[in-house]
Design an enzyme around this catalytic site. Sequence first.
Site, PDB file in Angstrom:
ATOM      1  N   CYS A 381      -4.600  -4.642   7.579  1.00 55.93           N
ATOM      2  CA  CYS A 381      -5.068  -5.407   6.531  1.00 55.93           C
ATOM      3  C   CYS A 381      -4.654  -6.918   6.783  1.00 55.93           C
ATOM      4  O   CYS A 381      -5.221  -7.470   7.200  1.00 55.93           O
ATOM      5  CB  CYS A 381      -4.370  -4.778   5.137  1.00 55.93           C
ATOM      6  SG  CYS A 381      -4.977  -5.336   3.423  1.00 55.93           S
ATOM      7  N   HIS A 507      -6.113   0.880   5.813  1.00 58.91           N
ATOM      8  CA  HIS A 507      -4.737   1.552   5.921  1.00 58.91           C
ATOM      9  C   HIS A 507      -4.646   2.630   6.714  1.00 58.91           C
ATOM     10  O   HIS A 507      -4.548   3.711   6.051  1.00 58.91           O
ATOM     11  CB  HIS A 507      -3.984   1.360   4.872  1.00 58.91           C
ATOM     12  CG  HIS A 507      -3.566   0.187   4.112  1.00 58.91           C
ATOM     13  ND1 HIS A 507      -2.433  -0.648   4.316  1.00 58.91           N
ATOM     14  CD2 HIS A 507      -4.302  -0.859   3.417  1.00 58.91           C
ATOM     15  CE1 HIS A 507      -2.410  -1.863   3.871  1.00 58.91           C
ATOM     16  NE2 HIS A 507      -3.608  -2.033   2.968  1.00 58.91           N
ATOM     17  N   GLU A 509      -2.383   4.206   8.298  1.00 61.99           N
ATOM     18  CA  GLU A 509      -1.223   5.003   7.949  1.00 61.99           C
ATOM     19  C   GLU A 509      -1.139   5.986   7.145  1.00 61.99           C
ATOM     20  O   GLU A 509      -0.210   7.092   7.366  1.00 61.99           O
ATOM     21  CB  GLU A 509       0.027   3.999   7.997  1.00 61.99           C
ATOM     22  CG  GLU A 509      -0.029   3.098   6.528  1.00 61.99           C
ATOM     23  CD  GLU A 509      -0.812   1.974   6.417  1.00 61.99           C
ATOM     24  OE1 GLU A 509      -0.416   1.057   5.497  1.00 61.99           O
ATOM     25  OE2 GLU A 509      -1.710   1.793   7.301  1.00 61.99           O
TER      26      GLU A 509
END
Length: 533
Positions: A381, A507, A509
Amino acid sequence: MAKHIFVTGGVVSSLGKGITAASLGHLLKARGYKVTMQKMDPYLNVDPGTMSPFQHGEVFVTDDGHEGDLDLGHYERFIDENLSRESNFTQGSIYQTLIARERRGDFLGGTVQVIPHVTEAIKERLRRIAEQSSADIVISEIGGTIGDIESLPFIEAARQFKKEKPLGDVLFVHVTLVPYIAAAHEVKTKPTQHSVKELRSIGVQPDFIVCRSDHEITDKVREKIALFCDVRTEEVLACTDAPSIYEVPIGLYDQGFDVKVLDRLGLAEREIDLSPMRAFLEATHRCDGQVDVAVVGKYVSLPDAYLSVIEALGHAGVHHGCHVEVHLIDGEEITDANAADVLGGMDGVLVPGGFGQRAFEGKIAAARYARENDVPYLGICLGLQAAVCEFARHVAGLEGATSAEFDEEAAYPVIDLMPEQEDVEDKGGTMRLGAYPCKVARDTKAFAAYGEEVVYERHRHRYEVNNAYRDRLVEAGLAISGISPNGRLVEMVELPDHPWFVASQGHPEFKSRPTRPHPLFSDFVAAAVRRKG
């Protein structure tokens, strides 16, 4: 009809209710039941999206674009299910809905009250998630600590909900602290007794008590708690500190927690398959060696601000048989002059998402150090935007290039506001949120990681790479390895002549799992291992 489990917490906050709830969910799913999870937060914010990570840790984003509590990340990682906006709601969102209805005249001039209106709205959310998920079991964690004024409407709604359901369809699990007093050389049960007493005073008798402690909970202690809290000894579970949160499900399984819960709910004890989690834990214990990864951010004094990033690095490390030592580094402390001193011992540099100008120049310096010294780099990001600004400044010749978020009069705003965000005034829930498709270019490091031409990642941002500078950046050597299907948005960039330098506007993750690490994190850690040599 779905069965419901409510998880409450007592004595102190941050006990690990979320881990306990997620661990139970893992066990029940491993027995073949369809499980979904939900977090009820008592604060008056509509969602955590506008809250500082220092207040509440990271903001977890679901596929459908909900900005939720970080416990949703634990839920997804433990039960391996993609949750939705129905999996998290706050007292603020309940009040917002009720006030909007009152303004429309939906209550026909009646008085709007906590009981029955607030509690009924909470129960409606419980019914809705059960219906939309078609789950066999819904596990709902009630935020806060028993005794808090804020959580009373949720406890009361759960009490009413159990009363309205058939006997055996709803149960309560109370997670409580059993502290060790060093001077007395023993653990103390009195806080748990008072916590359960407080819970019972508002009409809820826990079916199970899970005792959190950093010392052993003996049978004698369990018997004492059972006696004073009106449960059977076998319904008092020990949950002592473990080296890894992923060992908690196994510890509860060894005490038969899932079997006891199923028996209380009137459900069959199906065969269980814990082999994926056991294999992950065995791989964790076999890890040999270490790689050092710098996470350069602005909220580094609170690790929970980067919880999913840290977990994803851990998953990838286990996959590659090594321990990933995460070094949280404040971006404000890094400059071009000292970057080598701060990052010199790192095997990889990761710049995560964030908002605001503070520490942005340090993130750019970190990206520059990684680029110029062939250190593996993963940008997420704002980490992508920092990498693009750095490349624009020092390779593409766009001196002072930056983001329009920080300088509206910048000569080279290589990062600019998304057009659809120009007229947005409200801060909450108005960004580009949720899962979006990305076309991955072949013959790139991103494609080597994913192995697919179209992938979906979750987003949370307002700014993007400015298309006015796209050609200039590409001519200077920046590879655009991922774009939106319509070709308008840059989703991923990388450096072709670098050992491993990839950045994503999404994102990744949020989608990593202990038994299935995210491809970008996996290849990033692999590159760090290679650099370590």
